[in-house]
Write an enzyme that holds these catalytic residues in place. Structure first.
Site, PDB file in Angstrom:
ATOM      1  N   CYS A 140       0.852  -0.998  -0.034  1.00  0.00           N
ATOM      2  CA  CYS A 140      -0.205  -0.308   0.170  1.00  0.00           C
ATOM      3  C   CYS A 140       0.400   1.307  -0.148  1.00  0.00           C
ATOM      4  O   CYS A 140       1.737   1.329   1.024  1.00  0.00           O
ATOM      5  CB  CYS A 140      -0.592   0.058   1.201  1.00  0.00           C
ATOM      6  SG  CYS A 140      -1.993   1.591   2.076  1.00  0.00           S
ATOM      7  N   CYS A 177       0.103   4.210   2.162  1.00  0.00           N
ATOM      8  CA  CYS A 177       0.818   3.287   4.026  1.00  0.00           C
ATOM      9  C   CYS A 177       2.526   3.807   4.318  1.00  0.00           C
ATOM     10  O   CYS A 177       2.316   4.045   5.334  1.00  0.00           O
ATOM     11  CB  CYS A 177       0.277   1.540   4.419  1.00  0.00           C
ATOM     12  SG  CYS A 177      -1.429   1.484   4.233  1.00  0.00           S
TER      13      CYS A 177
END
Length: 105
Positions: A30, A33
């Site tokens: 991600c 993230c």
């Protein structure tokens, strides 16, 4: 430094903790993230006297993410005394302000 939590230790690290705990639900693949990661680590260091910071890699367990309805990452959930008190999904620019506002509410 943030703590690693998973399906096995979530209750002991988060639910049974009486103070404030921020859990970052994330995954290695991600991009938002990964962009958020330095902010999370800085928060863990700068506010270690006020809040426990934990990271839950959704690739390492499905029980807890499912229980909390995690459908998008990053998702940040703030707990106090084991109860969810705030949630933010997606990248957050001013993480520190969000945390400070949440714990002072």
């Amino acid at each position: 430094m943030s703590r690693i939590v998973n399906d096995q230790n979530f209750d002991s690290e988060v639910i049974n903790y009486v103070g404030f705990t921020l859990v970052d639900f994330w995954a290695e693949w991600c991009r938002p993230c990964k962009t958020l990661m330095p902010k999370i680590e800085s928060l863990a260091k700068d506010r270690e006297d006020k809040i426990k910071v934990c990271k839950f890699n959704v690739e390492d367990g499905t029980e807890i993410p499912s229980k909390y309805g995690i459908q998008s990452i990053p998702t940040l959930i703030m707990f106090k005394g084991g109860k969810e008190i705030a949630r933010h999904t997606g990248f957050i620019e001013d993480l520190l302000s969000w945390v400070d506002d949440t714990i002072s509410a």
